[in-house]
Design an enzyme around this catalytic site. Structure first.
Site, PDB file in Angstrom:
ATOM      1  N   MET A   1       0.529  -1.134   0.566  1.00  0.00           N
ATOM      2  CA  MET A   1      -0.348  -0.114  -0.302  1.00  0.00           C
ATOM      3  C   MET A   1       1.290   1.274  -0.139  1.00  0.00           C
ATOM      4  O   MET A   1       1.070   1.975   1.329  1.00  0.00           O
ATOM      5  CB  MET A   1      -1.191  -0.041   0.628  1.00  0.00           C
ATOM      6  CG  MET A   1      -1.966  -1.125   1.256  1.00  0.00           C
ATOM      7  SD  MET A   1      -2.456  -1.109   3.017  1.00  0.00           S
ATOM      8  CE  MET A   1      -0.662  -1.755   4.502  1.00  0.00           C
ATOM      9  N   ASP A   2       2.104   1.578  -1.299  1.00  0.00           N
ATOM     10  CA  ASP A   2       2.388   2.568  -1.296  1.00  0.00           C
ATOM     11  C   ASP A   2       1.490   4.094  -1.542  1.00  0.00           C
ATOM     12  O   ASP A   2       0.792   4.064  -2.623  1.00  0.00           O
ATOM     13  CB  ASP A   2       3.502   1.980  -1.916  1.00  0.00           C
ATOM     14  CG  ASP A   2       4.465   2.951  -2.220  1.00  0.00           C
ATOM     15  OD1 ASP A   2       5.655   2.992  -3.100  1.00  0.00           O
ATOM     16  OD2 ASP A   2       4.486   3.784  -1.282  1.00  0.00           O
ATOM     17  N   GLY A   3       1.824   5.423  -0.991  1.00  0.00           N
ATOM     18  CA  GLY A   3       1.168   6.073  -1.513  1.00  0.00           C
ATOM     19  C   GLY A   3      -0.001   7.129  -0.521  1.00  0.00           C
ATOM     20  O   GLY A   3      -0.122   8.136  -0.561  1.00  0.00           O
TER      21      GLY A   3
ATOM     22  N   THR B   1       0.782  -0.385  -5.568  1.00  0.00           N
ATOM     23  CA  THR B   1       0.780   0.860  -5.918  1.00  0.00           C
ATOM     24  C   THR B   1       2.078   2.288  -6.161  1.00  0.00           C
ATOM     25  O   THR B   1       3.253   1.678  -5.829  1.00  0.00           O
ATOM     26  CB  THR B   1      -0.858   1.649  -5.332  1.00  0.00           C
ATOM     27  OG1 THR B   1      -0.300   1.831  -4.225  1.00  0.00           O
ATOM     28  CG2 THR B   1      -1.977   0.809  -5.741  1.00  0.00           C
TER      29      THR B   1
END
Lengths: 256, 274
Positions: free
Chosen positions: B25-27, B219
């Site tokens: 879950m990047d960002g 992501t």
């Protein structure tokens, strides 16, 4: 648009990019066509100035059929140490390594046995947990060591690393290049260029950085550079210059 | 899920449906900056996006979901950021085990994977409570990687295997049946039969609670796995949509599943070969 300079990495002292070229669909090779594509790709990679290439295919076909590749890039000064470690330095100063699926999980199992013998052989159970450097040393001792690649280019139908050694994949940029038969010079250059643009999200510096070739990598998108990396800032600045050079060139569209 | 989403789910179900999807879950922080939100708001938006994605997965028939909640590397962030992230994790664990939560609605069993001893006591205890509270659920599984890296997981497995072999050898020795495992005292060389194989290691992996993932979605367009499920992702489709985690939606999941279905035969063949 024309490519003004092919070997744009030449003349930059200390710049070293490790590119692992990964062939997902290599099980259908070797064939004269297949090997010639590999040779062509390696030629491009060498022209660009990449210093080290690792070729991976899960079934180890390339490992078993490396003679034509080595003949093309052979060196008269092959050191014993390089041969023993499976890395061969070529005439063009291109280090080649051949890796397959057995260098992944099986190698970790062998390393585990190595650590067991080393730390439990005296009949007493050592209480401290194994560390990452000990694991790296064990992998090296059984012939499956090596630095983590900066960039993994996957030539195959899908973006999947197919069992590339897990220990060496921790912070590697993984790029899908499409099937080997459709490979192009432009795509290769674009992938390497894009890699040098990767913003590592440092909190204390806004330099564009590449991971130094010290054999140790850090996940920099999550945290500021730890102490150990300070001595390698000179490499970071060189890569910043590399970005500048790219800005002066017009890359050939759909390269050929 | 609304009617349109249910219809899409039924269409997708005609083809092979992935059994296990993992998410990096990047960002969240970039999302907060982009929207001029307060600190922590990005993570909260990310949590809402996660709940939606899990619902879509379970509705589609994906039984296992794994998320990369906190890496061991993340402990190197600023202390105040680590503290606030841990506080948020604690809060969300408590929310997950509430009666009316999605977890109970979908019969989700929760596992926490990682070196949990690195966590503060309140978070560790909350994680243990969540695992106990959901131990009776059996429809789906949610594995939350907390204080996790693949390299730590591999080291842990190696350590456990060595310990196990030692215990086996010691037990045999005490019965007088060395069976090739002889531990000699002092400086003499021991004859130890190395016998750790890949299956032994896999048994001790944190992620052994689920089958290998079919798809890993990261992501923000980042192409790294960042030390996540490296051992388990040999034949896994890697999908990196260029959107920030809080922006992820049903269509991205559909795209990932369609890509998985398109490559299903190839990936299945590779799994057999390995």
């Amino acid at each position: 648009m024309e490519m003004k300079h092919r070997s744009f990495l030449n003349g930059l002292p200390g710049v070293e990019i490790w590119v692992f070229v990964h062939f997902g669909s290599f099980c259908i090779l070797p064939s004269p066509y297949g090997i010639s594509k590999v040779l062509e790709l390696l030629q491009w990679v060498a022209d660009i100035g990449v210093k080290s290439v690792c070729l991976y295919d899960p079934e180890g076909v390339l490992k078993k059929n490396k003679e034509p590749i080595m003949q093309r890039f052979s060196s008269a000064n092959l050191s014993e140490e390089a041969a023993v470690n499976g890395r061969l330095v070529t005439r063009r100063n291109l280090t080649l390594e051949f890796v397959s699926f057995e260098d992944g999980k099986e190698a970790v199992a062998k390393a585990a046995n190595y650590l067991f013998v080393k730390h439990y052989a005296n009949g007493t159970k050592e209480k401290s947990d194994f560390t990452e450097p000990q694991m790296a040393e064990a992998l090296g001792a059984i012939g499956s060591g090596g630095a983590d690649p900066d960039l993994l280019l996957i030539y195959g139908p899908t973006r999947c690393h197919l069992g590339f050694p897990a220990w060496r994949l921790r912070y590697t940029e993984i790029v899908h290049m499409g099937p080997l038969k459709s490979m192009s010079y432009g795509s290769l250059v674009k992938a390497i260029f894009k890699y040098t643009m990767v913003h590592q999200n440092y909190e204390t510096t806004d330099a564009l950085v590449a991971v130094p070739s010290c054999g140790q990598k850090f996940e920099t998108s999550f945290h500021p550079p730890p102490f150990g990396i300070k001595e390698n800032y000179h490499v970071i600045h060189l890569h910043f210059h590399l970005f500048t050079l790219f800005g002066e060139f017009n890359l050939m569209k759909n390269g050929s | 899920m609304d009617e349109d989403s249910s219809s899409i789910s039924r269409v997708l179900s005609v083809g092979p449906v992935p059994d296990h999807i993992a998410f990096i879950m990047d960002g969240n922080r970039r999302y907060a900056k982009k929207r001029n939100l307060l600190d922590g708001a990005g993570h909260r938006s990310g949590y809402l996006a996660l709940m939606n994605m899990l619902k879509y997965c379970y509705e589609l028939g994906v039984k296992y979901a794994t998320i990369y909640a906190f890496s061991i590397d993340n402990f190197r962030r600023r202390p105040e950021e680590v503290q606030s992230t841990m506080q948020l994790i604690l809060e969300k664990i408590e929310d997950l085990i509430k009666e009316e939560s999605m977890v109970n609605q979908y019969g989700v069993r929760i596992y926490f994977l990682g070196s949990l001893k690195l966590l503060s006591k309140p978070v560790r205890l909350a994680a243990e409570r969540a695992m106990v509270a959901t131990s009776g659920n059996s429809k789906s599984v949610l594995s939350i990687c907390l204080a996790y890296t693949s390299s730590d997981e591999i080291l842990h497995a190696v350590q456990e295997c060595c310990g196990e072999k030692w215990d086996e050898g010691s037990a045999l020795e005490s019965k007088g049946a060395g069976n090739g495992l002889v531990f000699l005292k002092g400086n003499e060389n021991g004859k130890i039969k190395p016998s750790i194989v890949v299956k032994d290691l896999e048994k001790h992996m944190y992620a052994a609670v689920a089958p290998d993932p079919d798809i890993i979605i990261r992501t923000s367009g980042e192409t790294r796995l960042s030390n996540f499920l490296l051992w388990q992702s040999a034949n896994c489709l890697l999908y990196a949509p260029p959107i920030l985690w809080p922006e992820i939606g049903l269509w991205h999941l559909i795209w990932a599943v369609l890509d998985f279905q398109r490559n299903f035969s190839y990936l299945k063949e590779k799994t057999k070969l390995s």
